[in-house]
Design an enzyme around this catalytic site. Structure first.
Site, mmCIF file in Angstrom:
data_model
loop_
_atom_site.group_PDB
_atom_site.id
_atom_site.type_symbol
_atom_site.label_atom_id
_atom_site.label_comp_id
_atom_site.label_asym_id
_atom_site.label_seq_id
_atom_site.Cartn_x
_atom_site.Cartn_y
_atom_site.Cartn_z
ATOM 1 C CD1 TRP A 113 16.106 76.979 20.373
ATOM 2 C CD2 TRP A 113 14.563 77.844 21.741
ATOM 3 N NE1 TRP A 113 16.757 77.615 21.405
ATOM 4 C CE2 TRP A 113 15.844 78.158 22.260
ATOM 5 C CE3 TRP A 113 13.451 78.289 22.441
ATOM 6 C CZ2 TRP A 113 16.023 78.888 23.439
ATOM 7 C CZ3 TRP A 113 13.623 79.013 23.616
ATOM 8 C CH2 TRP A 113 14.896 79.306 24.098
ATOM 9 C CE LYS A 128 19.451 83.173 21.093
ATOM 10 N NZ LYS A 128 18.286 82.374 20.764
ATOM 11 C CG ASP A 173 12.526 80.191 16.009
ATOM 12 O OD1 ASP A 173 13.273 81.165 15.788
ATOM 13 O OD2 ASP A 173 12.393 79.677 17.137
HETATM 14 C C1 PLP Z 1 17.041 81.927 21.512
HETATM 15 C C2 PLP Z 1 15.988 81.292 20.702
HETATM 16 C C3 PLP Z 1 14.615 81.436 21.007
HETATM 17 C C4 PLP Z 1 14.115 82.197 22.231
HETATM 18 O O1 PLP Z 1 14.418 83.515 22.189
HETATM 19 P P1 PLP Z 1 13.896 84.512 23.338
HETATM 20 O O2 PLP Z 1 14.238 85.844 22.799
HETATM 21 O O3 PLP Z 1 14.629 84.165 24.595
HETATM 22 O O4 PLP Z 1 12.429 84.302 23.482
HETATM 23 C C5 PLP Z 1 13.691 80.841 20.174
HETATM 24 N N1 PLP Z 1 14.090 80.144 19.097
HETATM 25 C C6 PLP Z 1 15.376 79.970 18.781
HETATM 26 C C7 PLP Z 1 15.747 79.194 17.565
HETATM 27 C C8 PLP Z 1 16.370 80.543 19.576
HETATM 28 O O5 PLP Z 1 17.672 80.388 19.248
#
Ligand code: PLP
Length: 369
Positions: free
Chosen positions: A107, A205, A181
């Site tokens: 990511w 998540k 993030d």
């Molecule tokens: C799932 C995830 C993303 C991407 O999320 P989307 O909603 O599909 O754009 C980005 N960063 C992390 C750490 C993730 O777990």
């Protein structure tokens, strides 16, 4: 009907979209056709109605209280997923300067790659301070080896690499505003928001349904967007419009509010963190106690949310997945980049579910070792 459906719920270790607390889904179900006695669902009313706005204000207040967000931060409820933030961040904050990026997995790797596209278009300079690629993202490069810029506009990292199961628990100590993030670890443990310039997290998540992204941003970082920044991605604009520049993801936002209520009822972030630690300890202990299972991540960076593991004999992977599914333990297949298995054990995954998984793993080892 509700009772049967509830009894049918199975342990779900999906990485995302992921399990949502049963109590939240039941409440949503109860409110679906006749929300607040209005004879309509919450999906069927204007986002500008006073009743809906009250829901959004309540959700924000609950999140502020759960995370102890200081008053000089804005909380935005946007769309486009965490991935759109990979573009929004440089468009809002690079402003012809330099930005530092730490790469510790898939990511953060995507985030720096996207930022470099804007640097290539002349919006500024993007500096990858270090990458954990050489360790296959099982470890974080030592900070003494990072090439940190003197004057970065911001420093970006991913607090929990969902795919690799690698978590950075302590925010890096750098001078630039930190951008994290936290898509897969928000609300899993107490953090000091004031250490960050910006935190962002997709909801699917650890919060609720897809379609919602939460951005927590310090006010002094607003108002610096490039002229190329699309209006809907402009943080200052969205802050002014209270995340309602256009129609927001109304149902996802409502459901996030229900999850915040649920988390409050669990005792808040401090309380859920204790359970999260117990769950992770139980699973890692089981893996470490056996030579049948393996987790490659350096112990101090092992994620408490996503636990990848491999079998010593990978020819048993398919058997493991088939038998675990037959035992009612769902979505344990690892990410294709890492292989093996992965158990995502977000807030809504109970200790009881993890105990069931561990019991299954021990029995499976006895049978096949
Ligand atoms: C799932 C995830 C993303 C991407 O999320 P989307 O909603 O599909 O754009 C980005 N960063 C992390 C750490 C993730 O777990």
């Amino acid at each position: 009907m509700t009772t049967n459906a509830t009894a049918n719920r199975v342990p779900n270790f999906s990485a995302g979209p992921a399990t949502i607390p049963t109590a939240v889904l039941e409440r949503a179900q109860n409110e679906l056709l006749d929300w607040q006695g209005r004879g309509m669902s919450v999906m069927e009313v204007s986002h500008r109605s006073k009743e809906y706005v009250a829901i959004t204000e309540d959700a924000e207040a609950k999140l502020r209280s759960l995370m102890d967000i200081p008053d000089n931060y804005k909380v935005l409820f946007l769309q486009g997923g965490a991935s759109l933030q990979f573009s929004a961040i440089p468009l809002n904050l690079l402003k012809d300067g330099r930005a530092d990026y730490l790469t510790t997995g898939a990511w953060s790797g995507k985030a720096v790659k996207e930022a470099k596209r804007y640097a290539d278009l002349g919006l500024g300079t993007v500096n990858e301070v270090a990458t954990g690629k050489d360790s296959n993202f099982t470890d974080v490069p030592a900070q003494s080896d990072w090439s940190v810029s003197e004057d970065a506009a911001y420093f970006h990292y991913c607090a929990n690499e969902t795919i690799h199961g690698l978590q950075i628990f302590e925010p890096p100590q750098v001078n630039a505003p930190l951008i994290a993030d936290m898509s897969s670890c928000i609300l899993s443990q107490p953090i000091d928001v004031s250490k960050f310039g910006m935190i962002y997290a997709g909801a699917q998540k650890n919060i609720g349904p897809a379609g919602l992204i939460i951005v927590i941003i310090r006010e002094d970082l607003l108002g610096q967007a490039s002229e190329w920044c699309p209006l809907l991605m402009n943080y200052e604009h969205q802050a002014e419009k209270e995340s309602m520049s256009n129609t927001p993801a109304t149902y996802s936002w409502y459901l996030a509010g229900l999850v915040f209520d649920w988390l409050e009822a669990q005792g808040g972030v401090e309380a859920i963190y204790k359970v999260n630690q117990q769950k992770a300890d139980l699973l890692y202990q089981t893996i470490d106690d056996s030579s049948f299972y393996n987790n490659p991540v350096a112990p101090e960076y092992r994620s408490i949310m996503n636990v990848p593991f491999t079998l010593a004999d990978s020819s048993l992977d398919k058997v493991f997945l088939a038998e675990s599914e037959a035992a009612g333990l769902m979505n344990l297949k690892g990410h294709r980049d890492v292989g093996g298995m992965r158990a995502s054990i977000y807030n809504a995954v109970s200790l009881e579910w993890v105990q069931k998984l561990v019991d299954f793993m021990i029995a499976f080892e006895k049978k096949h070792a």
